[in-house]
Design a protein around this motif. Structure first.
Motif, short mmCIF file in Angstrom:
data_model
loop_
_atom_site.label_atom_id
_atom_site.label_comp_id
_atom_site.label_asym_id
_atom_site.label_seq_id
_atom_site.Cartn_x
_atom_site.Cartn_y
_atom_site.Cartn_z
N PRO A 50 0.84 -1.20 0.00
CA PRO A 50 0.00 0.00 0.00
C PRO A 50 0.87 1.26 0.00
O PRO A 50 1.96 1.27 0.60
CB PRO A 50 -0.77 -0.11 1.31
N VAL A 51 0.38 2.28 -0.69
CA VAL A 51 1.07 3.57 -0.73
C VAL A 51 0.20 4.61 -0.04
O VAL A 51 -0.96 4.80 -0.40
CB VAL A 51 1.34 4.01 -2.19
N LEU A 52 0.79 5.27 0.95
CA LEU A 52 0.05 6.22 1.77
C LEU A 52 0.40 7.65 1.37
O LEU A 52 1.58 8.02 1.36
CB LEU A 52 0.41 6.02 3.25
N HIS A 53 -0.61 8.44 1.05
CA HIS A 53 -0.40 9.84 0.68
C HIS A 53 -0.93 10.74 1.79
O HIS A 53 -2.13 10.75 2.07
CB HIS A 53 -1.14 10.17 -0.62
N HIS A 54 -0.03 11.51 2.37
CA HIS A 54 -0.42 12.40 3.46
C HIS A 54 0.75 13.34 3.72
O HIS A 54 1.83 13.20 3.14
CB HIS A 54 -0.71 11.57 4.73
N PHE A 55 0.52 14.30 4.59
CA PHE A 55 1.64 15.10 5.09
C PHE A 55 2.51 14.21 5.98
O PHE A 55 2.08 13.16 6.45
CB PHE A 55 1.10 16.26 5.92
N GLU A 114 4.46 1.96 1.93
CA GLU A 114 5.28 3.03 1.42
C GLU A 114 4.56 4.35 1.68
O GLU A 114 3.32 4.40 1.67
CB GLU A 114 5.45 2.82 -0.09
N GLU A 115 5.32 5.41 1.93
CA GLU A 115 4.69 6.71 2.15
C GLU A 115 5.15 7.71 1.12
O GLU A 115 6.34 7.78 0.81
CB GLU A 115 5.02 7.22 3.55
N LYS A 116 4.22 8.46 0.58
CA LYS A 116 4.55 9.59 -0.29
C LYS A 116 4.03 10.83 0.41
O LYS A 116 2.83 11.06 0.50
CB LYS A 116 3.90 9.42 -1.66
N PHE A 117 4.97 11.61 0.92
CA PHE A 117 4.58 12.78 1.70
C PHE A 117 4.25 13.96 0.79
O PHE A 117 4.94 14.22 -0.18
CB PHE A 117 5.70 13.18 2.66
N ILE A 118 3.22 14.66 1.17
CA ILE A 118 2.88 15.92 0.52
C ILE A 118 3.73 16.99 1.19
O ILE A 118 3.60 17.23 2.39
CB ILE A 118 1.38 16.22 0.73
N GLN A 119 4.60 17.59 0.39
CA GLN A 119 5.57 18.51 0.98
C GLN A 119 5.39 19.94 0.50
O GLN A 119 6.08 20.84 0.95
CB GLN A 119 6.99 18.02 0.68
N SER A 120 4.50 20.14 -0.46
CA SER A 120 4.27 21.48 -0.97
C SER A 120 2.82 21.58 -1.44
O SER A 120 2.18 20.55 -1.71
CB SER A 120 5.20 21.77 -2.15
N ASP A 150 -11.14 15.66 -2.57
CA ASP A 150 -10.06 16.65 -2.48
C ASP A 150 -9.37 16.66 -1.12
O ASP A 150 -8.80 17.67 -0.73
CB ASP A 150 -10.58 18.07 -2.78
N GLN A 151 -9.45 15.54 -0.42
CA GLN A 151 -8.86 15.48 0.91
C GLN A 151 -7.94 14.29 1.05
O GLN A 151 -8.16 13.24 0.45
CB GLN A 151 -9.96 15.30 1.97
N VAL A 152 -6.91 14.46 1.88
CA VAL A 152 -6.14 13.31 2.35
C VAL A 152 -6.63 12.98 3.75
O VAL A 152 -7.27 13.82 4.37
CB VAL A 152 -4.63 13.61 2.34
N PRO A 153 -6.38 11.78 4.28
CA PRO A 153 -5.51 10.74 3.73
C PRO A 153 -6.08 10.03 2.51
O PRO A 153 -7.28 9.97 2.33
CB PRO A 153 -5.41 9.74 4.90
N MET A 154 -5.16 9.55 1.67
CA MET A 154 -5.53 8.68 0.56
C MET A 154 -4.56 7.50 0.57
O MET A 154 -3.35 7.68 0.75
CB MET A 154 -5.45 9.42 -0.78
N VAL A 155 -5.09 6.32 0.39
CA VAL A 155 -4.26 5.12 0.36
C VAL A 155 -4.51 4.38 -0.95
O VAL A 155 -5.66 4.07 -1.28
CB VAL A 155 -4.55 4.19 1.56
N GLU A 156 -3.44 4.13 -1.68
CA GLU A 156 -3.54 3.27 -2.87
C GLU A 156 -3.37 1.83 -2.39
O GLU A 156 -2.32 1.47 -1.85
CB GLU A 156 -2.43 3.60 -3.86
N ILE A 157 -4.40 1.04 -2.60
CA ILE A 157 -4.35 -0.35 -2.14
C ILE A 157 -5.23 -1.20 -3.03
O ILE A 157 -6.38 -0.83 -3.31
CB ILE A 157 -4.76 -0.44 -0.64
#
Lengths: 222, 223
Positions: free
Chosen positions: B5-10, B31-37, B53-60
């Protein structure tokens, strides 16, 4: 208990209304015990019937369930309104959560302090028009089916209909740009169990005005 | 996707932390993909990856799931942490909702405007001490088992451990009157996957202070 579910709440929508909707859509008869005084609420608490001292509480199948989502999840599972597999369930949950968020946002406007009312109303309209309704219009367009998930009735269809009626009460013009949502509203409203719930005399609750809410808050010391 | 799973969040707890906890407890690498900007967030939105239009979002499993509860429910179902039947599931949901409410109440304090801080802190302490912790102490007392539901690990045990650690960060004395909860905390903390997540270097996130949050809100124009 093997009988009808018993719903404990104030005689108002609150966080019980979506539960009433779901039971009605499933064709399940239910009984309501309204909390009409602080003593009624206190007794429920003292008797240990409210796990977190909060309503809604539903007595069903020997359990005293609190927490709106826990109650909805149980009813949806029991009456086969929760999709055919894990992935459908995930979509149903995602869509349902969005709907509950918007329902809460619109519902909170009633109890909003006057100095915040204008800004919060504007935000609610923006979110309705630019975030939530487009998202569901897109789902319907994406698969062209009559129901949101799995091409059969699930809980999320009932939740979305309920929400669209609140949007209509809030500002009917918000629905204008969304033809598929309007068609969806008509379609789900026509289902026999839903149609019955929409008729006068059903257990559906009307909106309260700010004065009624103020009175209730005074009585119950919210 | 068949992979992790890939986690998208700050790079922060936020509403993703309970998901990190659940995946870790289930022994699932992620895996984590951080929102940095702001551009990172905007791209996720423009690409249609965030349903609301909101996080968290998880690709799974080929899905892009948004909404914390939807994500938790899916993970718990997939990894058999959601009870053995409909009734156990109902209890798990009821308990989990109470825990999420308390987590939110404590978590919001760091965002709270200064003029409301004192009153909201007092309310959070009262609710912790007089509503939530007693409710769970009572559950443990009534069945005398190691886990909250069904005598085996479920998601609600993980959620409760997580909130107990936040309570401890908030005001450790709040736990003092609750011996069964303290024993529960030790017990669940000792499970191998959980123990690993509690070690430094894991994907667990530290608390942010008010200044860091203020900066993040400015950067992302969060209202």
């Amino acid at each position: 208990m093997a009988g009808k579910p018993v719903l404990h709440h104030f005689n108002a929508r609150g966080r019980m209304e979506c539960i009433r909707w779901l039971l009605a859509a499933a064709g399940v008869e239910f009984e309501e015990k309204f909390i009409q005084s602080p003593e009624d609420l206190e007794k429920l608490k003292k008797d240990g019937n409210l796990m977190f001292d909060q309503v809604p509480m539903v007595e069903i199948d020997g359990m005293k369930l609190v927490q709106t989502r826990a109650i909805l999840n149980y009813i949806a599972t029991k009456y086969d309104l929760y999709g055919k597999d894990m992935k459908e369930r995930a979509l149903i949950d995602m869509y349902s959560e969005g709907i509950l968020d918007l329902t809460e946002m619109i519902g909170q406007l009633l109890i909003c302090p006057p100095d915040q009312k204008e800004a919060k109303t504007a935000l609610a309209k923006d979110r309705t028009k630019n975030r939530y309704l487009p998202a569901f219009e897109k789902v319907l367009k994406g698969h062209g089916q009559d129901y949101l998930v799995g091409n059969r009735l699930t809980r999320v269809d009932v939740h979305l209909l309920e929400l669209l009626l609140y949007v209509e009460e809030f500002d009917a013009s918000l629905l204008t740009p969304f033809p598929l949502l309007k068609a969806f509203k008509s379609r789900i409203s026509s289902l026999p169990n839903v149609k019955k719930f929409l008729h006068p005399g059903s257990q559906r609750k009307p909106p309260l005005d700010a004065k009624q809410i103020e009175e209730a808050r005074k009585i119950f010391k919210f």
